[in-house]
Every structure is written in structure tokens, then in C-alpha cells.
Design an enzyme around this catalytic site. Structure first.
Site, PDB file in Angstrom:
ATOM      1  N   CYS A  68     -51.270   0.245 -11.246  1.00  0.00           N
ATOM      2  CA  CYS A  68     -51.658   0.580  -9.699  1.00  0.00           C
ATOM      3  C   CYS A  68     -52.840   1.460  -9.345  1.00  0.00           C
ATOM      4  CB  CYS A  68     -50.130  -0.045  -9.389  1.00  0.00           C
ATOM      5  SG  CYS A  68     -49.987  -0.340  -7.761  1.00  0.00           S
TER       6      CYS A  68
ATOM      7  N   HIS B 233     -47.245  -3.858 -12.382  1.00  0.00           N
ATOM      8  CA  HIS B 233     -46.623  -2.258 -12.580  1.00  0.00           C
ATOM      9  C   HIS B 233     -45.552  -3.344 -13.963  1.00  0.00           C
ATOM     10  CE1 HIS B 233     -46.215   0.696  -9.253  1.00  0.00           C
ATOM     11  NE2 HIS B 233     -46.722  -0.473  -8.406  1.00  0.00           N
TER      12      HIS B 233
ATOM     13  N   GLU C 272     -43.542  -1.815 -15.669  1.00  0.00           N
ATOM     14  CA  GLU C 272     -42.388  -0.758 -15.934  1.00  0.00           C
ATOM     15  C   GLU C 272     -41.330  -1.463 -15.177  1.00  0.00           C
ATOM     16  OE1 GLU C 272     -44.173   1.136 -12.256  1.00  0.00           O
ATOM     17  OE2 GLU C 272     -44.428   0.159 -14.080  1.00  0.00           O
TER      18      GLU C 272
ATOM     19  N   SER D 149     -17.632  20.942 -16.553  1.00  0.00           N
ATOM     20  CA  SER D 149     -16.762  20.500 -15.725  1.00  0.00           C
ATOM     21  C   SER D 149     -16.343  18.822 -16.233  1.00  0.00           C
ATOM     22  CB  SER D 149     -17.502  19.410 -14.816  1.00  0.00           C
ATOM     23  OG  SER D 149     -19.054  18.634 -15.392  1.00  0.00           O
ATOM     24  N   GLY D 150     -16.263  18.564 -17.256  1.00  0.00           N
ATOM     25  CA  GLY D 150     -15.816  17.092 -17.820  1.00  0.00           C
ATOM     26  C   GLY D 150     -16.367  16.478 -18.066  1.00  0.00           C
ATOM     27  N   GLY D 151     -17.489  16.448 -17.474  1.00  0.00           N
ATOM     28  CA  GLY D 151     -18.123  15.203 -17.551  1.00  0.00           C
ATOM     29  C   GLY D 151     -19.634  15.391 -18.749  1.00  0.00           C
ATOM     30  N   VAL D 152     -19.887  14.126 -18.485  1.00  0.00           N
ATOM     31  CA  VAL D 152     -20.910  13.777 -19.699  1.00  0.00           C
ATOM     32  C   VAL D 152     -22.073  14.628 -20.130  1.00  0.00           C
ATOM     33  CG1 VAL D 152     -23.089  12.475 -20.902  1.00  0.00           C
ATOM     34  CG2 VAL D 152     -20.543  11.505 -19.445  1.00  0.00           C
ATOM     35  N   ASP D 153     -22.896  15.117 -19.106  1.00  0.00           N
ATOM     36  CA  ASP D 153     -23.530  16.314 -18.819  1.00  0.00           C
ATOM     37  C   ASP D 153     -23.474  17.665 -20.274  1.00  0.00           C
ATOM     38  OD1 ASP D 153     -25.421  13.676 -18.012  1.00  0.00           O
ATOM     39  OD2 ASP D 153     -25.715  15.156 -16.395  1.00  0.00           O
ATOM     40  N   SER D 154     -22.128  18.181 -18.864  1.00  0.00           N
ATOM     41  CA  SER D 154     -22.498  19.591 -19.548  1.00  0.00           C
ATOM     42  C   SER D 154     -21.265  19.602 -20.716  1.00  0.00           C
ATOM     43  CB  SER D 154     -21.630  20.348 -18.668  1.00  0.00           C
ATOM     44  OG  SER D 154     -20.004  19.785 -18.590  1.00  0.00           O
TER      45      SER D 154
END
Length: 509
Positions: free
Chosen positions: A79, A167, A169, A221-226
């Protein structure tokens, strides 16, 4: 070293989507602002120039120095990138008489050019531009057209440089993935060897080399990332990783004990710290959302610092920062003025003299989940909905009290457990309940009540940047509303939020 493709960000809303599509083809890529080009090495296999909200004819339009790229490696302009490459070298770009936004079909395709291999005539593409390329330099050849745009795609003769005015993508470009694969594999000669397993192997080796015999402290934190960050670090340095899980009193019902139990079976060195009273005392009487965030961030750092000092000779702070956080902090537009105050990037106070290690800072959220699966982390943990860092503090509108926390925890538990019991949890990206600063009249038995109102929120998304509200079945909503009103003392009315992002945000504060 990992081979890669560079993506130059000229400010397009689709830039991150280009990166995600490239990575889906098992090719590593990095996004860099057009005006902050990295040093090149032999591992860079090609360059993609993104779109932009600017016109190439604007006085302040992005100007890219292509000295190290053009004629030295394959280049794909998308583009704005295509229009820049055309105008820069003698072509003519002007406002289009027929502005193309949305779906279009390729009426002519040169299938012999490597970029358009296996792309048929009639292929649907997604246009989003007000300018168009009226003429090309002499050494450019048109390789695709639509009924309205003669130069939908071109190739520079004698170079591996291409431009497309659509585009590839986005989902609506039906053969967009084919074009990107052609560019990456047939033109850039990428080996497509960037997989979750290869990421784990390379990252663990790099962590061992970087950290050596030092100790690392990480806030879970109990989350996915940490969690994924912790498992990667644990594989690299074992019990020299010290994890701290802080209960700020604003977690979901029973979450503190449940998460600690879940971590026990993962071989992680985790200490749970219940600091509920400390957080709730600091928040007492505060109504402003941003001030609440700052208080929670400050108290967390104080608690985390206290616990860190109980561990001798810690040299590193581990964080679960992911790639969108990094992109935001170095954006072509500059760091956003609305970055939340508890954000990981740049969040380390001066008095904590620790080096920072962020093993996930090149990954998007969906990639973190795939890496977690490669590490053998349980799917129930990897599939957990995102939960805000400040927890229920920003789902209790207005001031916070232990009683309000109790009410919202009970409501939230009924809603989330109901989603699981009805097989709806995995169809939702994020869900929760909001306690409103509103009381409404109700009738229970023969008595009038004047109690709290709660709003339920469930959205579908891929990364939280945009989100649509989920059309939960009426029967389900009726059942959950009935349970909440009958079981949670203090609530007599339930509403469902049917706002999408944009214009609304996912959270209410």
C-alpha cells in the site's frame, strides 16, 4: 543466529497483522519504525514496508532510507510502501478519482512472476487507499490490475523489489497468504524453521548463557505470559528462579489458592504472599481509575521489593513482557500517552537495582500460547482468559471496599463457572463482571429492595486490539442472571454489555 525478515512500520493499523501472518508461515520477523532502522547482518533475508495513514504527497510523509536494502535484498512495499517505492524513483502518485476501500478483484494477473505464483485471475484483495499510482518508472512492470486500478501490483525489473497497493495480510485478501509465502520462501529463500520448539531450544540456551549462575526473581500473576516466562526460565536455571505470587485482594474468588496449587505440579519455585489488607487499605476511598492503578502498582512494587530482599544475591528481574508491549514503547508514533501505569515496559523503579530478562518479548500472545504448549503446560492454564493487572479494582467502578470485592467475586465466579459448565468458555476471549456505582429498585418476595447493579461482559478477539461482544444464548444469560440475583446478597439487577471495541474498550475503567 535466527534468520529474519524486517518490517518497517510507517504507521499502518495493519503492521502487527503483517508480522503475525509472516510468523504463521514459520518465518521470524521484527517490526521497526521506518525512521529507526536497525543495523543489518547476513541473517536479514528481506524487507517489507508497511502501509501508512499518510499520503506519499504529504509534507510530513514517512521518508525511508533504502540505501542498505534496495538491490541488496528482496523488498515488498505494501500500500503506502508500494506508492513510496513508485514515487521515490520517478513514478506519479495522485489522489484517486475512484477511491478503493474494501474488497476488489484482480482482473489481470501475471502468474509467471514469482510473487503471484498460484494466484488466479479474480482473486479477491482488500484495498485501503485514497491515492493511486498513475504511472511507473521505465524499469517497472505491472504484474496485477483491478477493474479500477491499473497498477495494483508491480515488479522492478532486474531487482527482487515488488509493490502491491492492497493488503495481503488481512483475511479478506483470499490469496494474501499465498503471496506472502511466495515472497518469503521463493523470493527471500527463508527456510521456515521458526517454530515453537525451535524458539524454546534457542531461548533456553540463550538464557543459560546470559544469566549464568545468577538468581532471578519473577512476579507470577497466574496468567499465561508470566507462567510461560517462568517455565522457560526454570528450564534454563532451575531452582535459581524464585517466583513470587502476590495476592492483592483483587483476584477472582479462590484464585490465590487455586493458582498456587496449579503451580505446585509444575516444578516451579513459588512463594505465595497474601497482601490483601495492604492493598485494600491503600485503595480505601479512592475513586479515580488511573489513581487506583498507580496505587496498586506502587504497593505491588513495595511488596515485591520486600520479598525480593529476603532472597540473597538476586541479580535479575524476570518479566512476562510480550512483543506488542515492546512495539508500543518504540512505536513510529512514539510511546502512547495512554500506556497504563502498571505496564511492564519501563516499569522497574530505580531503587530495584536488578537487570531485566524478558524471554517472551519477541512473541505475540497467540505465539506465547503455542510456546507454552511446546513446553507441556496444561491447556487449561494456557486457555485462561486475560485478566487485568489491577484485577477487580478496575471492575469496581468508584471506590473499593472489602464488601464490594466480595460481591463482585461471587458474581464473577457464577458467570465464569457458568461459561465453563455450558461449554462457552473457550468461545470467549475475555469475560468478567463489573460492579456499577448504581443502585436500583427491586422486589424480592413482598419487600422492595434498593441494591447493586452488575454488568456482564464477554468479548471475542485475537489480541485485544479490537473486540466484538459475544452473542451468548439468551437462555444462558437468563440462567446466570437468576443465579446471581438469588445467590449474591446485595445485587438485584443484572445487565449485559453489547458494546464492541472500538468505540468502547474491553474494561470499563
Amino acid at each position: 543466529m535466527q534468520e529474519m525478515v524486517l518490517i518497517l512500520d510507517c504507521g499502518s493499523q495493519y503492521t502487527q497483522l503483517i508480522a503475525r501472518r509472516v510468523r504463521e508461515l514459520n518465518v521470524y520477523c521484527e517490526i521497526h519504525p521506518y525512521n529507526k532502522l536497525p543495523e543489518l547482518d547476513k541473517n536479514v533475508k528481506g524487507l517489507i514496508i508497511s502501509g501508512s495513514p499518510h499520503s506519499v504527497n504529504d509534507i510530513d510523509a514517512p521518508e525511508i532510507d533504502l540505501t542498505d536494502f534496495k538491490q541488496k535484498m528482496p523488498v515488498l512495499g505494501v500500500c503506502y510502501g508500494a506508492q513510496f517505492l513508485a514515487k521515490k524513483f520517478g513514478g506519479k502518485v495522485e489522489p484517486s478519482e475512484t477511491r478503493e476501500y474494501g474488497r476488489a478483484k484482480l482482473s489481470e494477473v501475471n502468474g509467471s512472476t514469482p510473487l503471484l505464483k498460484d494466484v488466479p485471475v479474480g482473486s479477491q484483495v482488500w484495498m485501503s487507499h485514497g491515492d493511486t499510482i498513475l504511472s511507473l518508472p521505465d524499469n517497472y512492470e505491472i504484474i496485477a490490475s483491478t477493474s479500477d486500478v491499473a497498477v495494483a501490483a508491480y515488479h522492478i525489473l532486474g531487482e527482487e523489489t515488488f509493490g502491491i497497493q492492497f493488503h495481503p495480510e488481512v483475511y479478506h485478501s483470499t490469496d494474501g497468504k499465498t503471496m506472502l509465502k511466495n515472497f518469503l520462501v521463493d523470493i527471500c529463500h527463508c527456510s521456515q524453521d521458526w517454530t515453537p520448539t525451535s524458539f524454546v531450544e534457542e531461548t533456553v540456551a540463550n538464557l543459560k548463557n546470559t544469566i549464568g549462575n545468577d538468581k532471578v526473581v519473577l512476579g507470577l500473576s497466574g496468567g499465561v505470559d508470566s507462567t510461560v516466562a517462568a517455565v522457560l526460565l526454570s528450564q534454563a536455571i532451575g531452582d535459581r528462579l524464585h517466583c513470587i505470587f502476590v495476592n492483592n485482594g483483587l483476584l477472582r474468588k479462590n484464585e490465590f489458592s487455586q493458582v498456587l496449587d496449579q503451580y505446585k505440579g509444575m516444578g516451579l519455585n513459588v512463594k505465595g504472599v497474601d497482601a490483601s489488607d495492604r492493598f485494600l487499605d491503600a485503595l480505601a476511598g479512592e475513586k479515580d481509575p488511573e489513581t487506583k492503578r498507580k496505587i496498586i502498582g506502587r504497593v505491588f512494587i513495595e511488596v515485591f521489593d520486600d520479598e525480593s530482599h529476603k532472597i540473597k544475591d538476586v541479580a535479575w528481574l524476570g518479566q512476562g513482557t510480550i512483543y506488542p508491549d515492546v512495539i508500543e514503547s518504540i512505536s513510529v508514533k512514539g510511546p502512547s500517552a495512554t500506556i497504563k501505569s502498571h505496564h511492564n515496559v519501563g516499569g522497574l523503579p530505580d531503587f530495584m537495582k536488578l537487570k531485566v530478562v524478558e524471554p517472551l518479548n519477541t512473541l505475540f500472545k497467540d505465539e506465547v500460547r503455542r510456546v507454552g504448549a511446546a513446553l507441556g503446560i496444561d491447556s487449561s492454564l494456557l486457555g485462561r482468559h486475560p485478566f487485568p493487572g489491577p484485577g477487580l479494582a478496575i471492575r469496581i467502578l468508584g471506590d473499593i471496599s472489602p464488601e464490594k470485592v466480595r460481591i463482585l467475586q461471587e458474581v464473577d465466579a457464577i458467570f465464569i463457572n457458568g461459561l465453563r459448565e455450558h461449554g462457552l468458555y473457550d468461545q470467549v476471549w475475555q469475560a468478567g463482571a463489573i460492579l456499577l456505582p448504581v443502585q436500583s429498585v427491586g422486589v424480592m418476595g413482598d419487600e422492595r429492595t434498593y441494591e447493586q447493579v452488575v454488568a456482564l461482559r464477554a468479548v471475542e478477539s485475537t489480541d485485544g486490539m479490537t473486540a466484538d461482544w459475544v452473542h451468548l444464548p439468551y437462555e444462558f444469560l437468563a440462567e446466570i442472571s437468576n443465579k446471581i440475583i438469588n445467590r449474591v446478597k446485595g445485587v438485584n439487577r443484572v445487565v449485559y454489555d453489547i458494546s464492541s471495541k472500538p468505540p468502547a474498550t474491553i474494561e470499563w475503567e
